[in-house]
Design a protein around this motif. Sequence first.
Motif, short mmCIF file in Angstrom:
data_model
loop_
_atom_site.label_atom_id
_atom_site.label_comp_id
_atom_site.label_asym_id
_atom_site.label_seq_id
_atom_site.Cartn_x
_atom_site.Cartn_y
_atom_site.Cartn_z
N ASN A 41 1.27 -1.15 -0.16
CA ASN A 41 0.67 -0.28 0.11
C ASN A 41 1.02 1.02 -0.40
O ASN A 41 1.21 2.28 0.87
CB ASN A 41 -1.16 -0.09 0.65
CG ASN A 41 -1.92 -1.18 1.02
OD1 ASN A 41 -2.75 -1.49 0.09
ND2 ASN A 41 -2.32 -2.15 2.30
N TRP A 42 1.58 1.73 -1.63
CA TRP A 42 2.45 2.94 -1.01
C TRP A 42 1.43 4.65 -1.75
O TRP A 42 2.61 5.00 -1.11
CB TRP A 42 3.54 2.31 -2.62
CG TRP A 42 4.17 1.40 -2.36
CD1 TRP A 42 4.16 0.22 -1.13
CD2 TRP A 42 5.07 0.46 -2.95
NE1 TRP A 42 5.02 -0.65 -1.57
CE2 TRP A 42 5.48 -0.59 -2.28
CE3 TRP A 42 5.52 0.51 -4.86
CZ2 TRP A 42 6.38 -1.62 -2.88
CZ3 TRP A 42 6.28 0.06 -4.85
CH2 TRP A 42 6.99 -0.86 -4.83
N GLY A 43 0.92 3.99 -1.42
CA GLY A 43 -0.96 5.34 -2.05
C GLY A 43 -1.68 5.50 -0.93
O GLY A 43 -2.04 4.40 -0.24
N ILE A 44 -1.90 6.48 -1.14
CA ILE A 44 -2.96 6.65 0.48
C ILE A 44 -4.59 6.60 0.12
O ILE A 44 -5.29 6.08 1.08
CB ILE A 44 -3.00 8.20 0.46
CG1 ILE A 44 -3.83 9.57 -0.66
CG2 ILE A 44 -1.74 9.13 0.83
CD1 ILE A 44 -4.22 10.85 -0.15
N ASN A 224 -7.13 16.00 -4.06
CA ASN A 224 -7.63 14.91 -4.92
C ASN A 224 -7.87 15.46 -6.30
O ASN A 224 -9.69 14.85 -6.14
CB ASN A 224 -8.04 13.93 -4.00
CG ASN A 224 -8.29 12.78 -3.75
OD1 ASN A 224 -8.04 12.50 -5.26
ND2 ASN A 224 -8.96 12.22 -3.18
N ASN A 242 -3.88 17.21 -8.45
CA ASN A 242 -3.12 15.53 -7.93
C ASN A 242 -2.00 16.15 -6.86
O ASN A 242 -1.12 16.46 -7.29
CB ASN A 242 -2.82 14.51 -8.42
CG ASN A 242 -2.12 12.92 -7.37
OD1 ASN A 242 -2.28 13.22 -6.24
ND2 ASN A 242 -1.94 12.27 -8.03
N ARG A 244 -1.64 14.38 -4.34
CA ARG A 244 -1.59 13.06 -2.56
C ARG A 244 -0.12 13.28 -1.90
O ARG A 244 0.52 12.67 -3.19
CB ARG A 244 -2.27 11.94 -2.94
CG ARG A 244 -3.91 12.61 -3.09
CD ARG A 244 -4.67 10.97 -3.79
NE ARG A 244 -3.62 11.10 -5.05
CZ ARG A 244 -4.86 10.33 -6.07
NH1 ARG A 244 -5.45 11.49 -6.28
NH2 ARG A 244 -3.36 9.75 -6.93
N THR A 246 2.51 10.86 -0.90
CA THR A 246 2.79 9.00 -0.71
C THR A 246 2.86 8.29 0.72
O THR A 246 2.98 9.07 1.84
CB THR A 246 4.30 8.65 -1.10
OG1 THR A 246 5.80 9.33 -0.61
CG2 THR A 246 4.69 9.39 -2.72
N GLU A 247 2.78 7.46 0.67
CA GLU A 247 3.17 6.98 2.22
C GLU A 247 4.28 6.40 2.99
O GLU A 247 4.25 6.57 3.83
CB GLU A 247 2.07 4.60 1.97
CG GLU A 247 0.80 5.25 1.94
CD GLU A 247 -0.19 5.21 3.04
OE1 GLU A 247 -0.84 6.51 3.05
OE2 GLU A 247 -0.28 4.72 3.88
#
Length: 397
Positions: A41-44, A224, A242, A244, A246-247
């Motif tokens: 899960n590398w993105g939000i 978003n 965009n 967002r 990153t995780e």
Amino acid sequence: MMKEQLAIDGGQPLRTAPFPQWPIFDEKEERLVLEVLHSGNWGILSGDKVNTFEQRFAEFQGAQFATCVPNGTLALEMALRALGIGPGDEVITTPYTFIATASAALMVGAKPVFVDIDLQSYNIDPAKIEAAVTERTKAIMPVHLAGRPADLDAILDIAKRHNLKVVEDACQAWGSEWQGHRVGAIGDLGAFSFQASKNITAGEGGAVVTNDPELHEMCWSLHNVGRVPTGAWYQHERIGWNLRMTEWQGAVLLAQLERLSEATKIRDANARYLMEALDGVVGLTPLPEDPRVTRHSRHLFIMRYESEAFGGHSRNAFMQALRAEGIEPCSAGYVPLYRSPAIAATLAEGEGDPSAYPATEVAAEQTVWLFQYALLGDRTDMDTIVDAVLKIQRAWA
Ligand SMILES: *Cc1c(COP(=O)(O)O)cnc(C)c1O
């Protein structure tokens, strides 16, 4: 006795040990980054690190909401756009700041209007704001420079009287407090940075905080691609970015946030010790403290240099001598933004005349500041700073 030779003239540097290295990290960052890696899960959109950090950071700042974005520059732009500020609008701010404060206004099509600083705080001078208000003014954007909150009482008062929004550039002010309240959401919106030099960092990163649910929803949507919280995936209600985070950044920031309060205490104690130690030094004067600032992030330790006390040597010569003595984490501070070619090119004829900003001009000429990581050492580190200053002063007397 022979005069000690300065390192800049070929003598021995007073200090050879490095100052604490920045960034500081340990197994906490390592564990959380690996957790993100192995989770996939590398993105939000699938992970929870950024989300968790947003909640914790909002709470840390005493705000209801936070939205993480890639950096502080974009946080400022998003805050202005969330307020509907755009072409034809004016945003009042300070010229003694990082370029992002003013470029954010320009990027949304608005115009930054500079108001001189107060030399006691290096923040926007509230007594000079009202003269800059026009019918096009939409917002005041104070900067909490060095982590020292601007006079938010006066600024909110002016904003109220003229029906203006307040966007706090809190990009140096994590955990800073004005009269017992943490900054960021004292105004309508506040922007923070987690860039590599900042007191809490993921290399890059930023956040916008607010207490207003509608503004929060607007920020969430703008970051978003114009989605809305309850909408369908391909339902875009407005043109957004965009932005967002990153995780990876969220993971690092979760660990960094745990260290921030303790590190702030260390910086604060060292800053106070250094202030006292410099009390007897003529010609290098830290900014006076303000009792209304109940917590200071100490991102920078700002001093004013008077060349007369150093045999007429310029501030820049002093900086070179100080670095040569081994006091490396220091800077001559900002170039006033009206003198920055990028900003000057956007100003109309007659705007940005340096004579309109006497305090900023003095700051540009006299400032010496230390970076936050210099304040993470011990008392001996602080003593070597003072000793180096005194060594230079003796040699130039
Ligand atoms: C760092 C900083 C910014 C911009 O933050 P980035 O994350 O580097 O884009 C804006 N304003 C001030 C006062 C800053 O110190």
